[in-house]
Design a protein around this motif. Structure first.
Motif, PDB file in Angstrom:
ATOM      1  N   PHE A  57      -4.059   5.427   1.995  1.00 39.66           N
ATOM      2  CA  PHE A  57      -3.280   4.335   2.599  1.00 39.66           C
ATOM      3  C   PHE A  57      -4.072   3.680   3.725  1.00 39.66           C
ATOM      4  O   PHE A  57      -4.185   2.448   3.793  1.00 39.66           O
ATOM      5  CB  PHE A  57      -1.948   4.855   3.133  1.00 39.66           C
ATOM      6  CG  PHE A  57      -1.161   3.821   3.901  1.00 39.66           C
ATOM      7  CD1 PHE A  57      -0.326   2.944   3.239  1.00 39.66           C
ATOM      8  CD2 PHE A  57      -1.280   3.719   5.283  1.00 39.66           C
ATOM      9  CE1 PHE A  57       0.386   1.966   3.940  1.00 39.66           C
ATOM     10  CE2 PHE A  57      -0.580   2.754   5.988  1.00 39.66           C
ATOM     11  CZ  PHE A  57       0.255   1.871   5.321  1.00 39.66           C
ATOM     12  N   THR A  66      -5.187   1.140  -5.778  1.00 39.04           N
ATOM     13  CA  THR A  66      -4.788   2.046  -4.693  1.00 39.04           C
ATOM     14  C   THR A  66      -4.002   3.225  -5.242  1.00 39.04           C
ATOM     15  O   THR A  66      -4.185   4.372  -4.806  1.00 39.04           O
ATOM     16  CB  THR A  66      -3.951   1.288  -3.649  1.00 39.04           C
ATOM     17  OG1 THR A  66      -4.721   0.194  -3.130  1.00 39.04           O
ATOM     18  CG2 THR A  66      -3.548   2.199  -2.501  1.00 39.04           C
ATOM     19  N   ALA A  79      -7.178   1.732   2.252  1.00 37.42           N
ATOM     20  CA  ALA A  79      -6.804   0.537   1.493  1.00 37.42           C
ATOM     21  C   ALA A  79      -6.226  -0.540   2.407  1.00 37.42           C
ATOM     22  O   ALA A  79      -6.589  -1.720   2.305  1.00 37.42           O
ATOM     23  CB  ALA A  79      -5.798   0.905   0.405  1.00 37.42           C
ATOM     24  N   TRP A  80      -5.337  -0.137   3.309  1.00 41.12           N
ATOM     25  CA  TRP A  80      -4.718  -1.124   4.214  1.00 41.12           C
ATOM     26  C   TRP A  80      -5.751  -1.719   5.156  1.00 41.12           C
ATOM     27  O   TRP A  80      -5.748  -2.921   5.422  1.00 41.12           O
ATOM     28  CB  TRP A  80      -3.575  -0.476   4.991  1.00 41.12           C
ATOM     29  CG  TRP A  80      -2.736  -1.472   5.747  1.00 41.12           C
ATOM     30  CD1 TRP A  80      -2.437  -2.747   5.377  1.00 41.12           C
ATOM     31  CD2 TRP A  80      -2.071  -1.264   7.001  1.00 41.12           C
ATOM     32  NE1 TRP A  80      -1.627  -3.360   6.312  1.00 41.12           N
ATOM     33  CE2 TRP A  80      -1.387  -2.464   7.306  1.00 41.12           C
ATOM     34  CE3 TRP A  80      -1.967  -0.179   7.867  1.00 41.12           C
ATOM     35  CZ2 TRP A  80      -0.630  -2.611   8.475  1.00 41.12           C
ATOM     36  CZ3 TRP A  80      -1.210  -0.320   9.026  1.00 41.12           C
ATOM     37  CH2 TRP A  80      -0.548  -1.522   9.320  1.00 41.12           C
ATOM     38  N   GLN A 108      -3.378  -3.158  -5.907  1.00 38.50           N
ATOM     39  CA  GLN A 108      -2.265  -2.223  -5.763  1.00 38.50           C
ATOM     40  C   GLN A 108      -2.363  -1.114  -6.815  1.00 38.50           C
ATOM     41  O   GLN A 108      -2.166   0.071  -6.498  1.00 38.50           O
ATOM     42  CB  GLN A 108      -0.935  -2.969  -5.894  1.00 38.50           C
ATOM     43  CG  GLN A 108       0.261  -2.133  -5.431  1.00 38.50           C
ATOM     44  CD  GLN A 108       1.557  -2.921  -5.476  1.00 38.50           C
ATOM     45  OE1 GLN A 108       1.705  -3.846  -6.271  1.00 38.50           O
ATOM     46  NE2 GLN A 108       2.496  -2.557  -4.631  1.00 38.50           N
ATOM     47  N   CYS A 153       0.833  -1.207   0.000  1.00 42.07           N
ATOM     48  CA  CYS A 153       0.000   0.000   0.000  1.00 42.07           C
ATOM     49  C   CYS A 153       0.865   1.254   0.000  1.00 42.07           C
ATOM     50  O   CYS A 153       0.549   2.245  -0.670  1.00 42.07           O
ATOM     51  CB  CYS A 153      -0.925   0.010   1.216  1.00 42.07           C
ATOM     52  SG  CYS A 153      -2.331  -1.108   1.082  1.00 42.07           S
TER      53      CYS A 153
END
Length: 205
Positions: A149, A135, A152-153, A132, A50
């Protein structure tokens, strides 16, 4: 941190990864190692991925707005097409991914070695994955790397956590095809909105 950007990053990634091999990879790892150990290794791998994606998206965001929006729209459209196509052959794809990871993952490790093994398997297998790229597109579109970040994480941690804790039960009860279609709709909406922005169409906030 912007809660709206965080949510806009969390939901699409969650829907992208629930029917994806990320879930299957964590499920396999959790059967070979302790579930918590596998989840920690997987989570660390996703944190690095990420961070790289958000950094790439941040660099992309420095370019003129319209080309950046066009690239982001293309990434979202690719995500939508991939999910819709995957929904039609979800069961076969899941079985194939399960067999692939069962061949890759070796049992017997514990502690830090298991964390490292989980990290390595997911980091290498998921590098350059659609999530990925997605993102990176989100980071470019919103120009808010910290929120993207975090969203997404968090989504990846939720997916891998579900797989580690109750993956087998979820696979039996949840329709992967349905999740893929819902994710495809979300990605398609993002693609349309971002494309309109690239064309200079003013959208209501």
């Amino acid at each position: 941190m912007d809660p709206s950007v965080l949510a806009a990053s969390f939901l699409p990634i969650l829907l992208l990864e629930l029917p994806d091999k990320t879930f299957v990879a964590t499920l396999v790892l959790a059967t070979r190692f302790r579930p918590l150990t596998a989840w920690v290794g997987v989570g660390l791998a996703f944190a690095v991925q990420c961070a790289v994606a958000v950094t790439a998206g941040g660099l992309l965001a420095r370019l003129p707005d319209r080309p950046v929006a066009a690239v982001a729209a293309a990434l979202f459209a690719i995500g939508a097409v991939t999910l819709f196509r995957g929904a039609a052959k979800a069961a076969a794809a899941e079985e194939e991914a399960l067999a692939e990871y069962q061949r890759k993952v070796r049992g017997g490790a514990s502690g830090l070695r298991a964390v490292g093994a989980s990290f390595g398997v997911v980091f290498l297998a998921e590098w350059g994955d659609l999530s990925q790229l997605f993102t990176a597109g989100l980071a470019a579109r919103f120009d808010d790397p910290l929120s993207v970040f975090a969203g997404a994480w968090a989504a990846l941690l939720v997916v891998s956590g579900l797989a580690a804790a109750a993956g087998a039960a979820i696979v039996r009860k949840v329709s992967v095809a349905t999740v893929s279609r819902v994710g495809g709709v979300v990605c398609a909406l993002l693609a349309v909105v971002t494309l309109l922005e690239a064309l200079g169409v003013d959208l209501p906030v």
